[in-house]
Scaffold this motif. Structure first.
Motif, PDB file in Angstrom:
ATOM      1  N   MET A   1     -24.052   2.955 -13.033  1.00 58.67           N
ATOM      2  CA  MET A   1     -24.932   3.952 -13.644  1.00 58.67           C
ATOM      3  C   MET A   1     -24.688   3.974 -15.148  1.00 58.67           C
ATOM      4  SD  MET A   1     -23.093   7.601 -12.854  1.00 58.67           S
ATOM      5  CE  MET A   1     -21.387   7.924 -13.314  1.00 58.67           C
ATOM      6  N   LYS A   2     -25.741   4.404 -15.877  1.00 63.82           N
ATOM      7  CA  LYS A   2     -25.626   4.504 -17.332  1.00 63.82           C
ATOM      8  C   LYS A   2     -24.907   5.805 -17.712  1.00 63.82           C
ATOM      9  CE  LYS A   2     -29.548   3.842 -19.568  1.00 63.82           C
ATOM     10  NZ  LYS A   2     -30.960   3.563 -19.903  1.00 63.82           N
ATOM     11  N   VAL A   3     -23.997   5.697 -18.655  1.00 63.24           N
ATOM     12  CA  VAL A   3     -23.285   6.881 -19.153  1.00 63.24           C
ATOM     13  C   VAL A   3     -23.152   6.755 -20.668  1.00 63.24           C
ATOM     14  CG1 VAL A   3     -21.878   7.066 -17.048  1.00 63.24           C
ATOM     15  CG2 VAL A   3     -20.945   5.865 -19.022  1.00 63.24           C
ATOM     16  N   PHE A   4     -22.752   7.828 -21.310  1.00 59.68           N
ATOM     17  CA  PHE A   4     -22.168   7.736 -22.647  1.00 59.68           C
ATOM     18  C   PHE A   4     -20.711   8.142 -22.520  1.00 59.68           C
ATOM     19  CE2 PHE A   4     -26.432   7.464 -24.274  1.00 59.68           C
ATOM     20  CZ  PHE A   4     -26.277   6.716 -25.431  1.00 59.68           C
ATOM     21  N   GLU A   5     -19.868   7.508 -23.337  1.00 59.42           N
ATOM     22  CA  GLU A   5     -18.436   7.828 -23.324  1.00 59.42           C
ATOM     23  C   GLU A   5     -17.970   8.131 -24.746  1.00 59.42           C
ATOM     24  OE1 GLU A   5     -16.621   5.151 -19.683  1.00 59.42           O
ATOM     25  OE2 GLU A   5     -16.677   4.281 -21.686  1.00 59.42           O
ATOM     26  N   ILE A   6     -17.035   9.073 -24.831  1.00 57.83           N
ATOM     27  CA  ILE A   6     -16.302   9.253 -26.083  1.00 57.83           C
ATOM     28  C   ILE A   6     -15.044   8.413 -25.964  1.00 57.83           C
ATOM     29  CG2 ILE A   6     -14.987  10.876 -27.506  1.00 57.83           C
ATOM     30  CD1 ILE A   6     -17.027  13.000 -26.905  1.00 57.83           C
ATOM     31  N   ALA A   7     -14.902   7.466 -26.897  1.00 60.32           N
ATOM     32  CA  ALA A   7     -13.765   6.546 -26.833  1.00 60.32           C
ATOM     33  C   ALA A   7     -12.466   7.308 -27.072  1.00 60.32           C
ATOM     34  CB  ALA A   7     -13.930   5.456 -27.876  1.00 60.32           C
ATOM     35  N   LYS A   8     -11.432   6.920 -26.325  1.00 63.62           N
ATOM     36  CA  LYS A   8     -10.098   7.512 -26.509  1.00 63.62           C
ATOM     37  C   LYS A   8      -9.708   7.450 -27.994  1.00 63.62           C
ATOM     38  CE  LYS A   8      -5.330   6.516 -25.342  1.00 63.62           C
ATOM     39  NZ  LYS A   8      -4.410   5.574 -24.704  1.00 63.62           N
ATOM     40  N   GLY A   9      -9.267   8.565 -28.553  1.00 64.10           N
ATOM     41  CA  GLY A   9      -8.820   8.590 -29.945  1.00 64.10           C
ATOM     42  C   GLY A   9      -9.948   8.668 -30.962  1.00 64.10           C
ATOM     43  N   ALA A  10     -11.192   8.912 -30.512  1.00 65.06           N
ATOM     44  CA  ALA A  10     -12.338   8.961 -31.446  1.00 65.06           C
ATOM     45  C   ALA A  10     -12.125  10.032 -32.508  1.00 65.06           C
ATOM     46  CB  ALA A  10     -13.619   9.240 -30.677  1.00 65.06           C
ATOM     47  N   THR A  11     -12.560   9.710 -33.745  1.00 62.47           N
ATOM     48  CA  THR A  11     -12.456  10.702 -34.825  1.00 62.47           C
ATOM     49  C   THR A  11     -13.772  10.838 -35.591  1.00 62.47           C
ATOM     50  OG1 THR A  11     -11.600   8.983 -36.272  1.00 62.47           O
ATOM     51  CG2 THR A  11      -9.969  10.415 -35.214  1.00 62.47           C
ATOM     52  N   SER A  12     -14.818  10.124 -35.138  1.00 67.22           N
ATOM     53  CA  SER A  12     -16.106  10.217 -35.841  1.00 67.22           C
ATOM     54  C   SER A  12     -17.235   9.985 -34.846  1.00 67.22           C
ATOM     55  CB  SER A  12     -16.179   9.167 -36.942  1.00 67.22           C
ATOM     56  OG  SER A  12     -16.326   7.901 -36.342  1.00 67.22           O
ATOM     57  N   LEU A  13     -18.478  10.179 -35.343  1.00 62.22           N
ATOM     58  CA  LEU A  13     -19.650  10.030 -34.477  1.00 62.22           C
ATOM     59  C   LEU A  13     -19.729   8.633 -33.868  1.00 62.22           C
ATOM     60  CD1 LEU A  13     -22.395  11.905 -36.566  1.00 62.22           C
ATOM     61  CD2 LEU A  13     -21.101  12.773 -34.639  1.00 62.22           C
ATOM     62  N   ASP A  14     -19.122   7.624 -34.528  1.00 64.20           N
ATOM     63  CA  ASP A  14     -19.145   6.248 -33.993  1.00 64.20           C
ATOM     64  C   ASP A  14     -18.407   6.138 -32.667  1.00 64.20           C
ATOM     65  OD1 ASP A  14     -20.353   5.562 -36.303  1.00 64.20           O
ATOM     66  OD2 ASP A  14     -18.525   4.814 -37.290  1.00 64.20           O
ATOM     67  N   GLY A  15     -17.598   7.139 -32.352  1.00 64.88           N
ATOM     68  CA  GLY A  15     -16.811   7.091 -31.105  1.00 64.88           C
ATOM     69  C   GLY A  15     -17.633   7.330 -29.853  1.00 64.88           C
ATOM     70  N   LEU A  16     -18.918   7.673 -30.002  1.00 64.93           N
ATOM     71  CA  LEU A  16     -19.781   7.880 -28.824  1.00 64.93           C
ATOM     72  C   LEU A  16     -20.482   6.568 -28.502  1.00 64.93           C
ATOM     73  CD1 LEU A  16     -20.960  10.073 -26.860  1.00 64.93           C
ATOM     74  CD2 LEU A  16     -22.947  10.109 -28.380  1.00 64.93           C
ATOM     75  N   ARG A  17     -20.237   6.038 -27.303  1.00 64.65           N
ATOM     76  CA  ARG A  17     -20.752   4.704 -26.963  1.00 64.65           C
ATOM     77  C   ARG A  17     -21.427   4.700 -25.604  1.00 64.65           C
ATOM     78  NH1 ARG A  17     -15.018   2.231 -28.822  1.00 64.65           N
ATOM     79  NH2 ARG A  17     -15.285   2.881 -30.983  1.00 64.65           N
ATOM     80  N   PRO A  18     -22.553   3.926 -25.476  1.00 61.87           N
ATOM     81  CA  PRO A  18     -23.153   3.776 -24.154  1.00 61.87           C
ATOM     82  C   PRO A  18     -22.236   2.952 -23.268  1.00 61.87           C
ATOM     83  CG  PRO A  18     -24.315   2.404 -25.774  1.00 61.87           C
ATOM     84  CD  PRO A  18     -23.252   3.156 -26.523  1.00 61.87           C
ATOM     85  N   GLY A  19     -22.219   3.209 -21.973  1.00 58.95           N
ATOM     86  CA  GLY A  19     -21.361   2.454 -21.065  1.00 58.95           C
ATOM     87  C   GLY A  19     -21.953   2.413 -19.667  1.00 58.95           C
ATOM     88  N   GLU A  20     -21.229   1.720 -18.791  1.00 60.22           N
ATOM     89  CA  GLU A  20     -21.604   1.625 -17.374  1.00 60.22           C
ATOM     90  C   GLU A  20     -20.415   2.102 -16.561  1.00 60.22           C
ATOM     91  OE1 GLU A  20     -24.262   0.394 -15.557  1.00 60.22           O
ATOM     92  OE2 GLU A  20     -25.532   0.037 -17.325  1.00 60.22           O
ATOM     93  N   ARG A  21     -20.678   2.894 -15.539  1.00 58.57           N
ATOM     94  CA  ARG A  21     -19.636   3.302 -14.592  1.00 58.57           C
ATOM     95  C   ARG A  21     -20.194   3.109 -13.187  1.00 58.57           C
ATOM     96  NH1 ARG A  21     -15.828   7.800 -16.072  1.00 58.57           N
ATOM     97  NH2 ARG A  21     -15.418   7.537 -18.289  1.00 58.57           N
ATOM     98  N   PRO A  22     -19.325   2.934 -12.178  1.00 60.23           N
ATOM     99  CA  PRO A  22     -19.821   2.882 -10.801  1.00 60.23           C
ATOM    100  C   PRO A  22     -20.433   4.224 -10.413  1.00 60.23           C
ATOM    101  CG  PRO A  22     -17.429   2.477 -10.899  1.00 60.23           C
ATOM    102  CD  PRO A  22     -17.875   2.812 -12.289  1.00 60.23           C
ATOM    103  N   GLU A  23     -21.495   4.189  -9.619  1.00 57.60           N
ATOM    104  CA  GLU A  23     -22.105   5.447  -9.166  1.00 57.60           C
ATOM    105  C   GLU A  23     -21.098   6.183  -8.277  1.00 57.60           C
ATOM    106  OE1 GLU A  23     -26.245   4.968  -7.813  1.00 57.60           O
ATOM    107  OE2 GLU A  23     -25.743   6.483  -6.314  1.00 57.60           O
ATOM    108  N   PRO A  24     -20.852   7.495  -8.524  1.00 59.89           N
ATOM    109  CA  PRO A  24     -19.840   8.195  -7.719  1.00 59.89           C
ATOM    110  C   PRO A  24     -20.263   8.339  -6.263  1.00 59.89           C
ATOM    111  CG  PRO A  24     -20.879   9.707  -9.275  1.00 59.89           C
ATOM    112  CD  PRO A  24     -21.480   8.358  -9.541  1.00 59.89           C
TER     113      PRO A  24
END
Ligand SMILES: NC(=O)c1ccc[n+]([C@@H]2O[C@H](COP(=O)([O-])OP(=O)(O)OC[C@H]3O[C@@H](n4cnc5c(N)ncnc54)[C@H](OP(=O)(O)O)[C@@H]3O)[C@@H](O)[C@H]2O)c1
Length: 335
Positions: A1-24
């Motif tokens: 499934m499509k998600v957005f993730e905040i990357a571990k240690g993010a400190t700016s808007l660039d830390g928000l990234r599109p990602g894929e995760r298994p459907e729960p």
């Protein structure tokens, strides 16, 4: 499934990234929901920009707020069935009564709602208000109970009271609407005269620009004939608290909610003793308080104040608008 993730240690808007995760896959007591909308809070922005007070030691799906449609339920589930429209509770799970000590919130530390599917225990969902769209309902879980409890916990706001809301964000706009429904008049502070005009159009009876009037508490006292306000929705925190103490009325309350001015500094509550006023800590609220405010919204036909709705793929633009402060009320995301 499509998600957005905040990357571990993010400190700016660039830390928000599109990602894929298994459907729960829902467990026996879980409800799987296809999300149709999400909404932002100051907290999501704080997490993304590294200002959140707790460390998140993994990539996390942000946002506590959302709305969607049940697509599957575990074999032991009794509260919901496929096709039901639901919103999550901010804390998983605080049903009613006094706050439990360990409260896991969506969007950190738990994965949140910026995902195509979300599976949670059946007790962590409530029925969506029938009169609201998915985008409108999505704005309720965090700011809704916060505003509701700021007004209603302790000595509840009553007809004839005056409520002061600091700023024009999500918590303030809900508090403005709920206070009016309870028969109170509302004064709002803002950094921006245009936002004050928008708040007036929504029913605020007075507004003070805290940039052009740094001693805004004096203006608030003036607007109340020197009496002060019965309730302060204190979104500013330590940097505004002393001024809130100055303009709260005798017997009133300051509902301490926000951290917009940070968490370091000093304020002296001594004056509250003479006024017999209360300082009241608010931590969003229980499922019961979310259900109560939904009832109040339905009866009073209250619609959340949404500044803008972004498509899912433009979640980074939604976060950028949150960061800019150029909005009032809520920012929503539609899937
Ligand atoms: N304790 C809890 O359970 C709880 C729950 C929800 C939110 N909160 C906190 O409550 C605060 C508000 O949250 P939110 O989601 O409503 O925020 P939001 O939607 O991002 O709104 C923030 C608004 O507050 C105003 N503001 C900024 N700095 C200010 C200051 N120094 N004095 C007065 N107003 C100021 C600005 O409005 P103007 O441009 O009009 O000035 C800004 O647009 C945040 O600190 C958040 O972390 C706490």
């Amino acid at each position: 499934m499509k998600v957005f993730e905040i990357a571990k240690g993010a400190t700016s808007l660039d830390g928000l990234r599109p990602g894929e995760r298994p459907e729960p896959k829902p467990g026996p007591y879980d409800v799987l929901v296809r999300m149709r909308a999400a909404a932002l809070n100051y907290r999501d922005h704080a997490l993304l920009t590294g200002h959140y007070p707790f460390n998140v030691d993994r990539n996390v799906i942000p946002c506590s707020d959302g709305a969607g449609e049940v697509v599957a339920v575990g074999r032991a589930v009794t509260r919901f069935k496929p096709g039901d429209r639901v919103i999550p509770t901010f804390f998983q799970i605080w049903i009613d009564g006094a706050p439990p000590k360990n409260r896991a919130a969506l969007g950190a530390p738990l994965d949140g709602t910026l995902a195509e599917f979300v599976s949670l225990h059946e007790d962590g969902w409530v029925a969506m208000p029938p009169s609201l769209s998915f985008e409108e309902a999505a704005t309720l879980p965090c700011a809704g109970p916060t505003a509701w409890n700021g007004l209603m916990r302790g000595n509840p706001v009553k007809p004839g009271d005056t409520v002061l809301c600091l700023g024009t964000g999500g918590v303030s706009m809900f508090a403005l609407q709920f206070a009016q429904a309870a028969g109170a008049r509302v004064i709002i502070t803002s950094s921006n005269d245009e936002k004050i005009d928008r708040a007036r159009k929504l029913g605020a009876s007075g507004g003070v620009n805290y940039k052009t009037h740094p001693d805004w508490e004096k203006e608030v006292l003036g607007l109340t004939g020197g009496r002060g306000v019965d309730c302060v929705i204190e979104n500013g925190g330590i940097g505004t608290l002393q001024r809130s103490f100055e303009c709260v009325a005798w017997g009133g309350k300051v509902s301490l909610i926000g951290v917009l001015t940070g968490t370091e500094g000093s304020a002296n509550p001594h004056g509250l003793m003479f006024k017999q006023a209360n300082l009241h800590g608010i931590g969003v609220g229980s499922r019961a308080s979310l259900e109560q405010l939904i009832q109040a919204m339905e009866v009073n036909r209250i619609k959340p104040v949404i500044d803008r709705i972004f498509p899912f793929d433009q979640a980074p633009e939604a976060f950028a608008l949150q960061a800019s402060g150029n909005f009032i009320g809520k920012i929503a995301i539609t899937f």
